[in-house]
Motif scaffolding. Sequence first.
Motif, PDB file in Angstrom:
ATOM      1  N   TYR A  97       0.811  -1.222   0.000  1.00 54.25           N
ATOM      2  CA  TYR A  97       0.000   0.000   0.000  1.00 54.25           C
ATOM      3  C   TYR A  97       0.844   1.273   0.000  1.00 54.25           C
ATOM      4  O   TYR A  97       0.302   2.380   0.027  1.00 54.25           O
ATOM      5  CB  TYR A  97      -0.902   0.058   1.241  1.00 54.25           C
ATOM      6  CG  TYR A  97      -1.976  -0.991   1.352  1.00 54.25           C
ATOM      7  CD1 TYR A  97      -2.488  -1.642   0.241  1.00 54.25           C
ATOM      8  CD2 TYR A  97      -2.521  -1.297   2.605  1.00 54.25           C
ATOM      9  CE1 TYR A  97      -3.496  -2.582   0.375  1.00 54.25           C
ATOM     10  CE2 TYR A  97      -3.538  -2.230   2.732  1.00 54.25           C
ATOM     11  CZ  TYR A  97      -4.009  -2.879   1.625  1.00 54.25           C
ATOM     12  OH  TYR A  97      -5.012  -3.804   1.769  1.00 54.25           O
ATOM     13  N   VAL A 132       3.244   0.660   8.437  1.00 57.48           N
ATOM     14  CA  VAL A 132       2.714   1.324   9.641  1.00 57.48           C
ATOM     15  C   VAL A 132       3.280   0.654  10.895  1.00 57.48           C
ATOM     16  O   VAL A 132       3.948  -0.377  10.808  1.00 57.48           O
ATOM     17  CB  VAL A 132       1.163   1.317   9.652  1.00 57.48           C
ATOM     18  CG1 VAL A 132       0.615   2.192   8.532  1.00 57.48           C
ATOM     19  CG2 VAL A 132       0.611  -0.084   9.553  1.00 57.48           C
ATOM     20  N   CYS A 145      -1.939   2.240  12.551  1.00 54.35           N
ATOM     21  CA  CYS A 145      -3.125   1.596  11.975  1.00 54.35           C
ATOM     22  C   CYS A 145      -4.288   1.829  12.941  1.00 54.35           C
ATOM     23  O   CYS A 145      -4.284   1.292  14.052  1.00 54.35           O
ATOM     24  CB  CYS A 145      -2.878   0.103  11.806  1.00 54.35           C
ATOM     25  SG  CYS A 145      -4.382  -0.781  11.321  1.00 54.35           S
ATOM     26  N   PRO A 146      -5.296   2.613  12.543  1.00 54.84           N
ATOM     27  CA  PRO A 146      -6.410   2.872  13.452  1.00 54.84           C
ATOM     28  C   PRO A 146      -7.091   1.586  13.947  1.00 54.84           C
ATOM     29  O   PRO A 146      -7.534   1.522  15.091  1.00 54.84           O
ATOM     30  CB  PRO A 146      -7.374   3.711  12.606  1.00 54.84           C
ATOM     31  CG  PRO A 146      -6.503   4.374  11.586  1.00 54.84           C
ATOM     32  CD  PRO A 146      -5.408   3.390  11.289  1.00 54.84           C
ATOM     33  N   MET A 147      -7.130   0.549  13.114  1.00 51.60           N
ATOM     34  CA  MET A 147      -7.756  -0.703  13.582  1.00 51.60           C
ATOM     35  C   MET A 147      -6.987  -1.286  14.767  1.00 51.60           C
ATOM     36  O   MET A 147      -7.598  -1.795  15.717  1.00 51.60           O
ATOM     37  CB  MET A 147      -7.801  -1.733  12.453  1.00 51.60           C
ATOM     38  CG  MET A 147      -8.161  -3.091  12.981  1.00 51.60           C
ATOM     39  SD  MET A 147      -8.773  -4.307  11.849  1.00 51.60           S
ATOM     40  CE  MET A 147      -7.762  -4.244  10.456  1.00 51.60           C
ATOM     41  N   ASN A 193      -2.521  -6.899  12.607  1.00 58.72           N
ATOM     42  CA  ASN A 193      -2.820  -5.462  12.720  1.00 58.72           C
ATOM     43  C   ASN A 193      -3.240  -5.167  14.159  1.00 58.72           C
ATOM     44  O   ASN A 193      -4.402  -4.880  14.457  1.00 58.72           O
ATOM     45  CB  ASN A 193      -3.962  -5.072  11.770  1.00 58.72           C
ATOM     46  CG  ASN A 193      -3.609  -5.263  10.315  1.00 58.72           C
ATOM     47  OD1 ASN A 193      -2.924  -6.212   9.963  1.00 58.72           O
ATOM     48  ND2 ASN A 193      -4.086  -4.381   9.455  1.00 58.72           N
ATOM     49  N   CYS A 200     -11.166  -1.966   9.653  1.00 55.51           N
ATOM     50  CA  CYS A 200     -10.266  -1.082   8.905  1.00 55.51           C
ATOM     51  C   CYS A 200     -11.108   0.067   8.354  1.00 55.51           C
ATOM     52  O   CYS A 200     -12.076  -0.171   7.622  1.00 55.51           O
ATOM     53  CB  CYS A 200      -9.594  -1.856   7.779  1.00 55.51           C
ATOM     54  SG  CYS A 200      -8.841  -0.738   6.573  1.00 55.51           S
ATOM     55  N   GLU A 218     -10.703  -7.671   4.645  1.00 57.15           N
ATOM     56  CA  GLU A 218     -11.085  -6.621   5.606  1.00 57.15           C
ATOM     57  C   GLU A 218     -12.365  -5.908   5.165  1.00 57.15           C
ATOM     58  O   GLU A 218     -12.886  -5.053   5.888  1.00 57.15           O
ATOM     59  CB  GLU A 218      -9.956  -5.590   5.751  1.00 57.15           C
ATOM     60  CG  GLU A 218      -8.756  -6.116   6.529  1.00 57.15           C
ATOM     61  CD  GLU A 218      -7.594  -5.125   6.557  1.00 57.15           C
ATOM     62  OE1 GLU A 218      -7.772  -3.961   6.157  1.00 57.15           O
ATOM     63  OE2 GLU A 218      -6.495  -5.527   6.983  1.00 57.15           O
ATOM     64  N   CYS A 246      -5.301   4.668   2.333  1.00 59.65           N
ATOM     65  CA  CYS A 246      -4.953   4.672   3.761  1.00 59.65           C
ATOM     66  C   CYS A 246      -3.951   5.807   3.986  1.00 59.65           C
ATOM     67  O   CYS A 246      -2.809   5.736   3.540  1.00 59.65           O
ATOM     68  CB  CYS A 246      -4.344   3.330   4.151  1.00 59.65           C
ATOM     69  SG  CYS A 246      -3.735   3.319   5.844  1.00 59.65           S
TER      70      CYS A 246
HETATM   71 FE1  SF4 Z   1      -4.821  -0.209   9.048  1.00 47.69          FE
HETATM   72 FE2  SF4 Z   1      -6.613  -0.355   7.091  1.00 47.69          FE
HETATM   73 FE3  SF4 Z   1      -4.520   1.259   6.831  1.00 47.69          FE
HETATM   74 FE4  SF4 Z   1      -4.199  -1.392   6.740  1.00 47.69          FE
HETATM   75  S1  SF4 Z   1      -5.329  -0.150   5.302  1.00 47.69           S
HETATM   76  S2  SF4 Z   1      -2.956   0.082   7.880  1.00 47.69           S
HETATM   77  S3  SF4 Z   1      -5.757  -2.058   8.201  1.00 47.69           S
HETATM   78  S4  SF4 Z   1      -6.160   1.427   8.359  1.00 47.69           S
END
Ligand code: SF4
Length: 302
Positions: free
Chosen positions: A27, A62, A87-89, A115, A172, A200, A260
Amino acid sequence: MTGSAHIVEEIARLKKEQNAILLVHNYQPAEVQDIADITGDSLELSRAAATMEGDVIVFCGVDFMAETAAILSPNKTVLLPAEEACCPMAQMISADELRLAKERHPDAAVVCYVNSSADVKAESDICCTSSNAVKVVNSVKEDTIIFVPDRNLGQYAQRFTKKKILPWEGFCIVHDRITPAQVHEARAAHPDAVLLVHPECRPEVIDLADHVESTSGIIRQVCASKKKEFIIGTENGILHRLKKECPDKCCYPLSTDAICRNMKKTNLTKVRDSLQTLRPRITVPEDIADRARGAIERMLVL
Ligand code: SF4
Ligand code: 13P
């Protein structure tokens, strides 16, 4: 020479000096993917972190990914160039909350999506990633599983097991906002395309997909397929790798908003600076790392 070509050269020189490797998640921004030693999904990058030679790991991703690398390679210096990339999750569950859930379900095993923070992993029996969640769930001896923190991945694994999964209420923020309406729109625009989504995503989106895969799983499927057109239901950083590795295929994003922000905090300047200063360095307290390592290694031996 352009500014970015100059930074790329500096990074190459510093990498040699520091005996460093660059691990880059699928990503990450295109410019960062292009200088990677390894680009991959969470499982591939964890394996690389556990086995690669070198003194320094620069983790372009992250926080939980760099923490996992630090746990698996305690003798290496692990750098996260974008210190604030989280990572907010992973923040949707704490170790205290998980301890309470374990008290409520004393006979359940805890399967923890990578995560998550190191102290949540330390409270877990085994970790999983999006590419092996079903295999991991079916590998534990207990019949009930507390699955943390991603409710969508937990519900996806439930489709392939007789065990009872108790999914945590995390999600997520990028994948959870993809809707069935977006699927119908994309299918109407590209009627011959194959739809691949990440686990996810919400169950109602997964129901409409042709394939459900981790990020590297999506890349493998697209490259191996005889079809020409694909709709990609995950974070859009993956499109860069798809274009490079399958240039003869057309890949359309399922949602143009699937970005993201945390993954996009890394850039070439931050990578260069981190190699120059060996900062920001990610470390995990030894007692937590020892317990978390057990959960990660149980996954890696599967
Ligand atoms: Fe977290 Fe979703 Fe970003 Fe992956 S894509 S780092 S799960 S917020
Ligand atoms: P994978 O690369 O393992 O599919 O993970 C996706 C993700 O959300 C990482 O943050």
